[in-house]
Write a protein that holds these residues in place. Structure first.
Motif, PDB file in Angstrom:
ATOM      1  N   SER A 341       0.763  -1.368  -0.108  1.00 33.29           N
ATOM      2  CA  SER A 341       0.076  -0.094   0.251  1.00 33.29           C
ATOM      3  C   SER A 341       0.713   1.051  -0.219  1.00 33.29           C
ATOM      4  N   SER A 343       0.733   4.885   1.262  1.00 37.98           N
ATOM      5  CA  SER A 343      -1.041   6.173   1.765  1.00 37.98           C
ATOM      6  C   SER A 343      -0.254   7.633   1.604  1.00 37.98           C
ATOM      7  N   SER A 350      -1.532  13.187  -4.223  1.00 43.52           N
ATOM      8  CA  SER A 350      -2.511  12.801  -4.219  1.00 43.52           C
ATOM      9  C   SER A 350      -2.778  14.615  -4.999  1.00 43.52           C
ATOM     10  N   ALA A 353      -7.281  14.093  -3.132  1.00 40.54           N
ATOM     11  CA  ALA A 353      -7.846  14.464  -1.276  1.00 40.54           C
ATOM     12  C   ALA A 353      -6.385  13.342  -0.772  1.00 40.54           C
ATOM     13  N   SER A 355      -5.547  10.008   0.168  1.00 39.42           N
ATOM     14  CA  SER A 355      -5.604   8.774  -0.055  1.00 39.42           C
ATOM     15  C   SER A 355      -4.937   8.204   0.140  1.00 39.42           C
ATOM     16  N   THR A 356      -4.921   6.311   0.384  1.00 38.57           N
ATOM     17  CA  THR A 356      -5.023   4.520   0.410  1.00 38.57           C
ATOM     18  C   THR A 356      -4.773   4.658  -0.621  1.00 38.57           C
ATOM     19  N   ILE A 357      -3.666   4.285  -1.537  1.00 42.88           N
ATOM     20  CA  ILE A 357      -4.131   3.356  -2.787  1.00 42.88           C
ATOM     21  C   ILE A 357      -3.060   1.453  -2.674  1.00 42.88           C
TER      22      ILE A 357
END
Length: 512
Positions: A341, A343, A350, A353, A355-357
């Motif tokens: 991940s 974050s 980002s 906004a 985010s965590t991908i």
């Protein structure tokens, strides 16, 4: 105070950086203390000095050619594009934040004192300063408050050599049009014209050279051939990202993913030198094929480049190759992509906004982007590495880190390293390895003697081939040979006596 010479071009990629590097080497050979300088550079290839300051790699190459340590004063302003209309602004090695292009254009005149301070700090120490311009001095929409071309030449009282690129065609129009778009006082600062990247019989060019001299009343200071010199490119306009041609000896194929925001692609140049390697850059699934190794490079925006790979199918294709046993190696942003991940709680990368991908899930690591950038030089050694590259265990590594974000791991690190900045020493862990997937934050990881050869040996043995290097290969020695070769070519093709004369120095011509 130092004598100066400035290299400007009729366009980007006309060859300014290479000619500046060659002149640095020539002046060094002639016994002068010489330093490069570029007031403003725009590039994603950057470097960390011993003081922990960030600068463009083009001036690092020129400093190496001059035989001096790189200093952030040699490149006081570095712009690192973050998107199509904005850049991170780095002043004297330290980021002052991101700015849209229009905002920076209005702000940059405030940086003139910083440029002058950096230039004068070099001028007090060195005999000669070789200054490089940017783009073209004839960009009439940018001439107001110019700080990198004729504005810099006036600041440094530097005579100018104007370089035109004949390989792209229309070199006489380039030179004539550039000069005629300058103000009369600016034209007087041009001490010589250079035709660069010429192929063929120079005598065919002579009538044009005579005519351009007559029309502009500026002497031609040389015709430089298209040079077969292997030095780092400044940015993605160079030839290296086209990859190299496969040779008969090339038994190993390495694919580097050409991310939209690729940074520090010079990390892989050492592989392009080895005749056993076919190094190529790919940006679509149809080009990927089944290489022997895939490298994920650094990125100025890791999140967006990971999403780009996810959308165009490269992420899935790389994961399939990993499942088939193909080793995957990530450097910096590429290492972060390989994790579970990413974050971004402070919206560092980002666009809309926090985010965590999810990452690619190939390494058990998680990255959280913070507000502060890590900038440090490091050295250490590889740990108990497994997988195809297990012979890297115990080998020394060194390089530097430039990244946003901290990464945690649930497996042992790839390397144990020591930060070495301004006399302080901090031990820490770096990177991770699982199976045949490897990741590190260290730029220059492959450059240390023995590392690249060990990797190629392992890849060849997996194919049942024997790696027989022609003696011990040292990348640093190879680069020194290239600088010497560059200087020799320029001595043979430039009127160095005239160049010394316009600098106000007595010619010191050596025979090489």
């Amino acid at each position: 105070m130092a004598k100066t010479i400035m290299i400007q071009g009729t366009m980007s990629n006309a060859g300014k950086s290479l000619i500046a590097a060659g002149l640095c080497r020539i002046f060094k050979e002639d016994g002068y203390r010489v330093a490069p300088f570029k007031s403003q550079n725009m590039a994603l290839n950057s470097y960390i000095t011993e003081e922990g300051l960030e600068m463009g790699r083009a001036q690092v190459v020129q400093a190496e050619a001059a035989g001096v340590k790189p200093s952030a004063a040699m490149n006081p302003i570095l712009l690192k594009p973050t998107n199509d209309s904005g850049s991170q602004v780095i002043v004297n090695g330290i980021s002052i934040g991101n700015m849209p292009a229009r905002e920076y254009f209005a702000y940059k005149k405030n940086l003139i004192p910083e440029i002058e301070k950096a230039f004068h700090s070099l001028s007090e120490v060195y005999d000669i300063i070789v200054i490089e311009g940017a783009g073209s001095p004839a960009e009439i929409n940018l001439k107001q408050d110019d700080i990198v071309n004729m504005g810099m030449a006036r600041m440094a009282n530097a005579p100018v050599l104007l370089v035109g690129d004949i390989d792209r065609g229309g070199v006489f129009a380039q030179l004539y049009g550039t000069v005629m778009l300058l103000e009369p006082g600016e034209r007087e600062m041009i001490g010589g014209l250079i035709v660069n990247k010429f192929r063929g019989d120079k005598t065919i060019l002579d009538p044009g050279l005579q005519m351009i001299e007559e029309r502009l009343h500026i002497p031609v200071a040389g015709v430089v051939p298209y040079m077969d010199v292997d030095l780092e490119d400044e940015d993605s306009l160079g030839d290296h990202l086209a990859g190299k041609e496969r040779t008969e000896r090339a038994a190993v194929e390495i694919a580097v993913i050409r991310l939209p925001r690729i940074s520090n692609f010079t990390d892989f140049q050492v592989f392009s030198i080895l005749p056993e390697v076919h190094l190529r850059y790919v940006d679509r699934v149809s080009e990927l094929g089944k290489p022997d190794m895939v490298i994920l490079p650094g990125s100025k925006n890791t999140v967006q480049d990971l999403l780009w790979m996810r959308q165009n199918g490269l992420e899935t294709a790389i994961c399939k190759l990993e499942g088939a046993g193909v080793p995957i190696f990530g450097i910096c942003g590429g290492f972060q992509m390989l994790g579970e991940s990413l974050s971004d709680p402070h919206m560092v990368e980002s666009e809309s906004a926090a985010s965590t991908i999810r990452g690619m899930g190939l390494l058990p690591v998680r990255t959280v982007f913070g507000k502060e950038k890590t900038k440090t030089r490091v050295s250490g050694s590889c740990t108990g590495i497994g997988g195809i590259f297990e012979d890297l265990s115990g080998m020394d590594v060194e390089g530097y880190e430039i990244h946003m974000g901290e990464t945690t791991r649930s497996l042992p690190p790839l390397t144990y390293i020591m930060e070495s900045q301004s006399g302080s020493h901090l031990a820490k862990m770096d990177g991770c390895q699982k199976g045949n997937v490897y990741g590190t934050y260290i730029h220059g990881f492959f450059d240390k003697e023995g590392i690249a050869g060990t990797i190629i040996k392992a890849l060849m043995e997996q194919k049942g081939l024997t790696f027989e290097p022609g003696g011990s290969f040292c990348y640093e020695e190879y680069k020194e040979q290239q600088y010497d070769r560059l200087a020799k070519i320029l001595r043979d093709s430039l009127d160095m006596e005239r160049i010394y004369e316009i600098m106000g120095l007595r010619a010191c011509l050596k025979t090489h």
